[in-house]
Motif scaffolding. Structure first.
Motif, PDB file in Angstrom:
ATOM      1  N   LEU A 454       0.811  -1.220   0.000  1.00 51.66           N
ATOM      2  CA  LEU A 454       0.000   0.000   0.000  1.00 51.66           C
ATOM      3  C   LEU A 454       0.843   1.269   0.000  1.00 51.66           C
ATOM      4  N   THR A 455       2.140   1.160   0.281  1.00 49.50           N
ATOM      5  CA  THR A 455       2.993   2.345   0.128  1.00 49.50           C
ATOM      6  C   THR A 455       3.029   2.799  -1.325  1.00 49.50           C
ATOM      7  N   GLY A 456       2.612   1.929  -2.233  1.00 50.18           N
ATOM      8  CA  GLY A 456       2.575   2.297  -3.651  1.00 50.18           C
ATOM      9  C   GLY A 456       1.414   3.209  -4.012  1.00 50.18           C
ATOM     10  N   VAL A 457       0.398   3.301  -3.146  1.00 44.88           N
ATOM     11  CA  VAL A 457      -0.780   4.120  -3.479  1.00 44.88           C
ATOM     12  C   VAL A 457      -0.412   5.596  -3.624  1.00 44.88           C
ATOM     13  N   PRO A 458       0.243   6.226  -2.621  1.00 42.16           N
ATOM     14  CA  PRO A 458       0.629   7.629  -2.821  1.00 42.16           C
ATOM     15  C   PRO A 458       1.615   7.816  -3.969  1.00 42.16           C
ATOM     16  N   VAL A 459       2.492   6.833  -4.173  1.00 42.94           N
ATOM     17  CA  VAL A 459       3.445   6.924  -5.282  1.00 42.94           C
ATOM     18  C   VAL A 459       2.692   6.954  -6.611  1.00 42.94           C
ATOM     19  N   TYR A 460       1.644   6.132  -6.717  1.00 41.49           N
ATOM     20  CA  TYR A 460       0.844   6.094  -7.952  1.00 41.49           C
ATOM     21  C   TYR A 460       0.178   7.447  -8.203  1.00 41.49           C
ATOM     22  N   PHE A 461      -0.442   8.008  -7.170  1.00 45.10           N
ATOM     23  CA  PHE A 461      -1.181   9.261  -7.380  1.00 45.10           C
ATOM     24  C   PHE A 461      -0.243  10.443  -7.628  1.00 45.10           C
ATOM     25  N   LEU A 462       0.924  10.444  -7.005  1.00 44.12           N
ATOM     26  CA  LEU A 462       1.877  11.533  -7.219  1.00 44.12           C
ATOM     27  C   LEU A 462       2.661  11.372  -8.526  1.00 44.12           C
ATOM     28  N   GLY A 463       3.062  10.116  -8.827  1.00 50.77           N
ATOM     29  CA  GLY A 463       3.935   9.902  -9.975  1.00 50.77           C
ATOM     30  C   GLY A 463       3.242   9.589 -11.280  1.00 50.77           C
ATOM     31  N   VAL A 464       2.050   8.979 -11.207  1.00 44.87           N
ATOM     32  CA  VAL A 464       1.372   8.529 -12.423  1.00 44.87           C
ATOM     33  C   VAL A 464       0.083   9.310 -12.672  1.00 44.87           C
ATOM     34  N   TYR A 465      -0.769   9.361 -11.663  1.00 48.73           N
ATOM     35  CA  TYR A 465      -2.107   9.935 -11.845  1.00 48.73           C
ATOM     36  C   TYR A 465      -2.072  11.460 -11.968  1.00 48.73           C
ATOM     37  N   TRP A 466      -1.139  12.122 -11.245  1.00 46.31           N
ATOM     38  CA  TRP A 466      -1.046  13.586 -11.232  1.00 46.31           C
ATOM     39  C   TRP A 466      -0.408  14.066 -12.528  1.00 46.31           C
ATOM     40  N   ASP A 467      -1.176  14.775 -13.347  1.00 45.10           N
ATOM     41  CA  ASP A 467      -0.696  15.212 -14.659  1.00 45.10           C
ATOM     42  C   ASP A 467       0.111  16.505 -14.600  1.00 45.10           C
ATOM     43  N   ASN A 468      -0.334  17.490 -13.803  1.00 47.43           N
ATOM     44  CA  ASN A 468       0.283  18.815 -13.807  1.00 47.43           C
ATOM     45  C   ASN A 468       1.440  18.886 -12.806  1.00 47.43           C
ATOM     46  N   LYS A 469       2.483  18.139 -13.101  1.00 51.10           N
ATOM     47  CA  LYS A 469       3.644  18.136 -12.214  1.00 51.10           C
ATOM     48  C   LYS A 469       4.461  19.408 -12.422  1.00 51.10           C
ATOM     49  N   PRO A 470       5.250  19.829 -11.415  1.00 49.73           N
ATOM     50  CA  PRO A 470       6.100  21.014 -11.573  1.00 49.73           C
ATOM     51  C   PRO A 470       7.090  20.853 -12.718  1.00 49.73           C
ATOM     52  N   GLN A 471       7.438  21.971 -13.347  1.00 51.53           N
ATOM     53  CA  GLN A 471       8.357  21.933 -14.481  1.00 51.53           C
ATOM     54  C   GLN A 471       9.713  21.356 -14.086  1.00 51.53           C
ATOM     55  N   CYS A 472      10.155  21.642 -12.847  1.00 50.41           N
ATOM     56  CA  CYS A 472      11.466  21.135 -12.414  1.00 50.41           C
ATOM     57  C   CYS A 472      11.499  19.611 -12.408  1.00 50.41           C
ATOM     58  N   PHE A 473      10.341  18.984 -12.047  1.00 53.15           N
ATOM     59  CA  PHE A 473      10.268  17.516 -12.050  1.00 53.15           C
ATOM     60  C   PHE A 473      10.384  16.983 -13.469  1.00 53.15           C
ATOM     61  N   ASN A 474       9.639  17.590 -14.400  1.00 50.75           N
ATOM     62  CA  ASN A 474       9.683  17.149 -15.798  1.00 50.75           C
ATOM     63  C   ASN A 474      11.068  17.341 -16.393  1.00 50.75           C
ATOM     64  N   THR A 475      11.733  18.437 -16.002  1.00 46.24           N
ATOM     65  CA  THR A 475      13.091  18.686 -16.491  1.00 46.24           C
ATOM     66  C   THR A 475      14.047  17.609 -15.992  1.00 46.24           C
ATOM     67  N   PHE A 476      13.880  17.228 -14.707  1.00 49.52           N
ATOM     68  CA  PHE A 476      14.737  16.189 -14.121  1.00 49.52           C
ATOM     69  C   PHE A 476      14.561  14.868 -14.854  1.00 49.52           C
ATOM     70  N   VAL A 477      13.301  14.486 -15.128  1.00 51.94           N
ATOM     71  CA  VAL A 477      13.029  13.241 -15.857  1.00 51.94           C
ATOM     72  C   VAL A 477      13.621  13.310 -17.254  1.00 51.94           C
ATOM     73  N   GLY A 478      13.503  14.482 -17.885  1.00 52.48           N
ATOM     74  CA  GLY A 478      14.084  14.642 -19.223  1.00 52.48           C
ATOM     75  C   GLY A 478      15.584  14.458 -19.222  1.00 52.48           C
ATOM     76  N   GLU A 479      16.241  14.978 -18.157  1.00 53.23           N
ATOM     77  CA  GLU A 479      17.689  14.801 -18.050  1.00 53.23           C
ATOM     78  C   GLU A 479      18.066  13.340 -17.887  1.00 53.23           C
ATOM     79  N   LEU A 480      17.237  12.602 -17.145  1.00 53.66           N
ATOM     80  CA  LEU A 480      17.509  11.169 -16.971  1.00 53.66           C
ATOM     81  C   LEU A 480      17.526  10.446 -18.306  1.00 53.66           C
ATOM     82  N   ASN A 481      16.633  10.858 -19.210  1.00 52.07           N
ATOM     83  CA  ASN A 481      16.499  10.152 -20.483  1.00 52.07           C
ATOM     84  C   ASN A 481      17.701  10.348 -21.394  1.00 52.07           C
ATOM     85  N   THR A 482      18.580  11.305 -21.062  1.00 53.97           N
ATOM     86  CA  THR A 482      19.765  11.485 -21.903  1.00 53.97           C
ATOM     87  C   THR A 482      20.723  10.313 -21.797  1.00 53.97           C
ATOM     88  N   VAL A 483      20.498   9.426 -20.827  1.00 52.58           N
ATOM     89  CA  VAL A 483      21.353   8.239 -20.708  1.00 52.58           C
ATOM     90  C   VAL A 483      21.277   7.371 -21.952  1.00 52.58           C
TER      91      VAL A 483
END
Length: 513
Positions: A454-483
């Motif tokens: 059940l610790t996955g429930v908040p992770v799901y709503f914050l990481g998957v279900y929540w669409d309007n994430k802060p720009q800094c988060f999206n930028t961080f994920v984008g940087e990860l993809n440069t691998v």
């Protein structure tokens, strides 16, 4: 549309002339970049058999006997749990060809019950199940390799962990390099462990006519009082011994002709494993009494010492080979589960990348390897396995229940295999009995397992279900993809579109060359 499953992926047109230039000469190759169908029937059987038969049948098959209280009842438990496993595999065969996606029960639960249920299945697998199981199997391998070098004491803990890490790194490299190499390793080591078990069975058959414990009058003579609770625990132990029977469903997209080979591999492998388990246990009790078997920490080694004489070294080597193949099979299938989760948007999209030329999910494999190496550094692996074993079994039943739900919701869906609903009902009755007994006998352990899930429930709503994430988060994920520049990988469709008119999901080509 779930009936379409994973579709053939075409390439997206380059968005800039620079991208177009980068893709010149390789456009044709990248247009078909996807997991390749390289797993035939033999390799499919190798994946199932190799993942079910790990070290348990060699090292500690005593859990069933200890709780069954007699040799005869223990053999009946092995047979019944094999039959129940076959019924569960039959249900998974229908689901596998109805929803032909890699990811196994994660994909089925997600499609039938929704994103949160699927994510929780994935979460518990990513967080605990695969890293701990792979770490334990690798440590068992290193223990049997190093034990002959330390005949009078236990091998040093750091040495065990180091060799386990080397085993994991070597097999991760093999899996990253080529699907064909990985399946060949699986085929060879599965054949090796089967040959070792056949040797055990043959030696047992030679002894069988003159052995006390297999005579009908003595087989059911209890060495302790029968107890309903202990018998239920014996069935639970037997069910866990068949764990891995659903692993082929994780790699459905890489099967050659999955509509034929998925059910065939299941129908060949499960009866074969049941036969081997039953007759290996018969062979063990021809070489030692139930008391000797229960006292042994490595049953196959004791068997070899009693019957094989100077050739007794075959048994520890067989255990080492078996566990080496087990690590390979687990790495192969778990990486596909993480790949499928990332493709559906439930894990970072980085893990949905595959190598342009090798067509292997390198980031997912590296993630699997690193998480297992981290687990090797902890001392609580075995405790964690106890906590989440209940959750793993819980999702088997949820998946089979999903088969019935899908029949009710979409009765007209195309099903290349359609079994009678009697079979999932039988499986669910047995599953519910074991689940209720587990909750009754170990409520704290099961409760902690549920809490971890059940610790996955908040992770799901914050990481998957929540669409309007802060720009800094999206930028961080984008940087990860440069691998992907480092591993020469491309990103496959992040989330398979479910619009009926769309016949192909887009392959988002990256400027990776």
């Amino acid at each position: 549309n779930m009936t379409d499953g994973p579709r053939q992926r075409g390439s997206a047109a380059p968005s800039t002339s620079e991208d177009a230039a980068a893709d010149t000469g390789d456009a044709a190759g990248q247009s078909s970049v996807a997991l390749k169908k390289e797993i035939g029937l033999v390799s499919a059987c190798g994946i199932i058999v190799g993942n079910i038969i790990g070290s348990g049948i060699f090292v500690s098959p005593k859990g069933v006997l200890e709780n069954a209280s007699s040799v005869g009842l223990a053999l009946i438990v092995w047979i019944i749990t094999g039959v129940i496993t076959a019924i569960g595999a039959l249900c998974y065969a229908e689901l596998g060809v109805t929803i032909p996606k890699s990811g196994g029960d994660y994909s089925y639960v997600k499609d039938i019950f929704g994103g949160l249920a699927g994510f929780l299945r994935l979460w518990i697998a990513v967080l605990v199940i695969y890293p701990t199981n792979q770490a334990v199997i690798a440590l068992t391998f290193s223990n049997y390799v190093l034990q002959p070098l330390f005949p009078t004491c236990f091998p040093p803990e750091n040495g065990l962990r180091l060799l386990a890490a080397i085993c994991l790194l070597l097999l991760t490299w093999v899996n990253c390099a080529s699907v064909r190499w990985a399946t060949r390793v699986q085929d060879v080591f599965t054949a090796g462990k089967l040959l070792a078990l056949i040797l055990i069975i043959i030696m047992g058959i030679i002894q069988i006519c003159e052995y006390y414990w297999l005579e009908p009058a003595n087989a059911f003579e209890p060495f302790q009082d029968y107890d309903v609770g202990l018998i239920a625990l014996a069935f639970l132990q037997g069910s866990f011994a068949y764990g891995g029977w659903n692993f082929l469903n994780y790699v459905t997209e890489e099967l050659v002709d999955p509509y034929v080979n998925l059910p065939r591999a299941i129908f060949i492998s499960i009866p074969l494993v049941t036969f081997v388990y039953v007759f290996a246990n018969i062979a063990y009790v021809t070489a030692m009494s139930p008391q000797e078997l229960l006292a042994s920490n490595a049953v196959a080694v004791t068997f070899g010492e009693n019957l094989l004489g100077v050739m007794s070294w075959i048994m520890p080597i067989s255990v080492a080979l078996s566990t080496f193949g087990g690590v390979n099979g687990s790495l192969f299938t778990s990486s596909r589960l993480f790949f499928a989760g990332a493709r559906e948007g439930h894990l970072p999209s980085l893990l949905a990348m595959i190598h342009v030329k090798r067509c292997t999910p390198i980031p997912a494999l590296l993630f699997t390897c690193i998480s297992t190496l981290l687990m090797l550094c902890t001392s609580d692996m075995y405790t964690l396995i106890n906590y989440v074993g209940f959750i793993n079994y819980l999702f088997y039943g949820v998946t089979v229940a999903g088969q019935i739900v899908l029949r009710i919701k979409q009765p007209d869906m195309h099903r290349p295999i359609k079994i009678s609903l009697v079979w999932p009902v039988i499986y669910l009755l047995f599953w519910a009995f074991l689940l209720i007994f587990s909750l009754y006998s170990e409520p704290v352990v099961c409760g902690i397992g549920l809490a971890i899930m059940l610790t996955g429930v908040p992770v799901y709503f914050l990481g998957v279900y929540w669409d309007n994430k802060p720009q800094c988060f999206n930028t961080f994920v984008g940087e990860l993809n440069t691998v992907q520049r480092c591993v020469n990988s491309v990103y496959t469709a992040g989330k398979i579109e479910e619009e009926e008119e769309e016949e192909g999901a887009l392959l988002h080509a990256c400027d990776c060359l």
